[in-house]
Design an enzyme around this catalytic site. Structure first.
Site, PDB file in Angstrom:
ATOM      1  N   CYS A 114      -3.569  -6.817  -9.176  1.00 21.24           N
ATOM      2  CA  CYS A 114      -2.557  -5.838  -9.205  1.00 21.24           C
ATOM      3  C   CYS A 114      -3.151  -4.517  -8.483  1.00 21.24           C
ATOM      4  O   CYS A 114      -2.747  -3.248  -8.872  1.00 21.24           O
ATOM      5  CB  CYS A 114      -1.993  -5.260 -10.502  1.00 21.24           C
ATOM      6  SG  CYS A 114      -1.649  -6.670 -11.623  1.00 21.24           S
ATOM      7  N   GLY A 115      -3.647  -4.844  -7.433  1.00 23.21           N
ATOM      8  CA  GLY A 115      -4.333  -3.900  -6.602  1.00 23.21           C
ATOM      9  C   GLY A 115      -5.357  -2.765  -7.189  1.00 23.21           C
ATOM     10  O   GLY A 115      -5.823  -1.942  -6.560  1.00 23.21           O
TER      11      GLY A 115
END
Length: 260
Positions: free
Chosen positions: A97-98
């Site tokens: 998720c980054g």
């Protein structure tokens, strides 16, 4: 064995954990070898094959028998996922998720881990303490040998099934195999675990569909990153009357504040 305590040496008999190498053959073809504790082997093999999505349904297993002398598990099955062998050890790192360069080590894990649906299950802090105490009381093999990991599947009434193995993930596969063979749903259950919550354990929980995992020990950073992604509540360091809730805290109700 020779033991030494308080400046005194003595010879005593002792129980030790057993290691057993079991090679799985599906339709006559060798797939992989599991090093395990040699009990509940049919549950272990069934749980492994289904959690790793080598097979999709327990009904796909037409015959399963163990040759303990030669260390073989013979499986006759339908609808075998042939992609498994290709992806079994293929490394696969992706971002979470980054949040940086963390994620699944193996492509097969990325393909088979489930994202939990939000908050179908809730338990109390006291439930965590009670379930951990029940796991401790049931851990007879560990008390005799000190050489195995213990896991239990619990509902609100207590332990449904408990299993022990030298391999953390094997203990969970045995529980999953038992549930598959007895048509027991895991979606309203809690996994209670004696060892640390590693990324391997977290991914196994996601594969079999448990949304709460409670451990006596610590989680790893990667395990918490994965738990955050996959919607799994992680509770660690359950000792005495203290514990830590790391991810998706809203599933644990009691005298605490905040959420993630």
């Amino acid at each position: 064995m020779l033991t030494y305590e308080n400046n005194v040496a003595s010879w005593v008999e002792d129980k030790v954990a057993t290691e057993f190498a079991c090679t799985i053959k599906i339709n006559g073809e060798e797939y992989t070898t599991i090093v395990c504790t040699p009990d509940h082997l049919e549950e272990l093999i069934a749980g492994f094959l289904l959690s790793e999505k080598i097979l999709s349904r327990i009904e796909d297993i037409k015959n399963l028998w163990i040759d303990e002398r030669d260390g073989l598990a013979h499986v006759t099955a339908e609808n075998v996922n042939e992609l498994f062998k290709r992806f079994l050890t293929k490394r696969y790192i992706t971002s979470c998720c980054g949040k940086g360069r963390t994620g699944f080590y193996f492509l097969n894990d990325a393909r088979t881990a489930k994202v939990m649906k939000p908050y179908r299950l809730s338990i109390s802090i006291e439930d965590c303490f009670r379930m951990m105490e029940q796991l401790h009381q049931s851990a007879t093999v560990f008390q005799e040998t000190g050489g195995v990991h213990n896991a239990a599947l619990c509902d609100q009434n207590g332990i449904v099934v408990t299993r022990a193995d030298i391999g953390r993930h094997n203990a969970l596969d045995k529980i999953y195999g038992y549930c598959l063979q007895n048509q027991i749903s895991l979606h309203d259950k809690v996994l209670i675990f004696s060892g640390r919550i590693s990324s391997e354990i977290l991914i196994k929980c996601a594969k079999i569909g448990c949304e709460i995992v409670v451990s006596k020990s610590a989680p790893t950073e990667l395990a918490l990153d994965l738990a955050d992604q996959l919607g799994i509540t992680t509770v660690g360091f359950v000792r005495g009357k203290s514990l830590n809730i790391y991810t998706h805290t809203d599933r644990i109700h009691g005298k605490h504040g905040g959420s993630s």
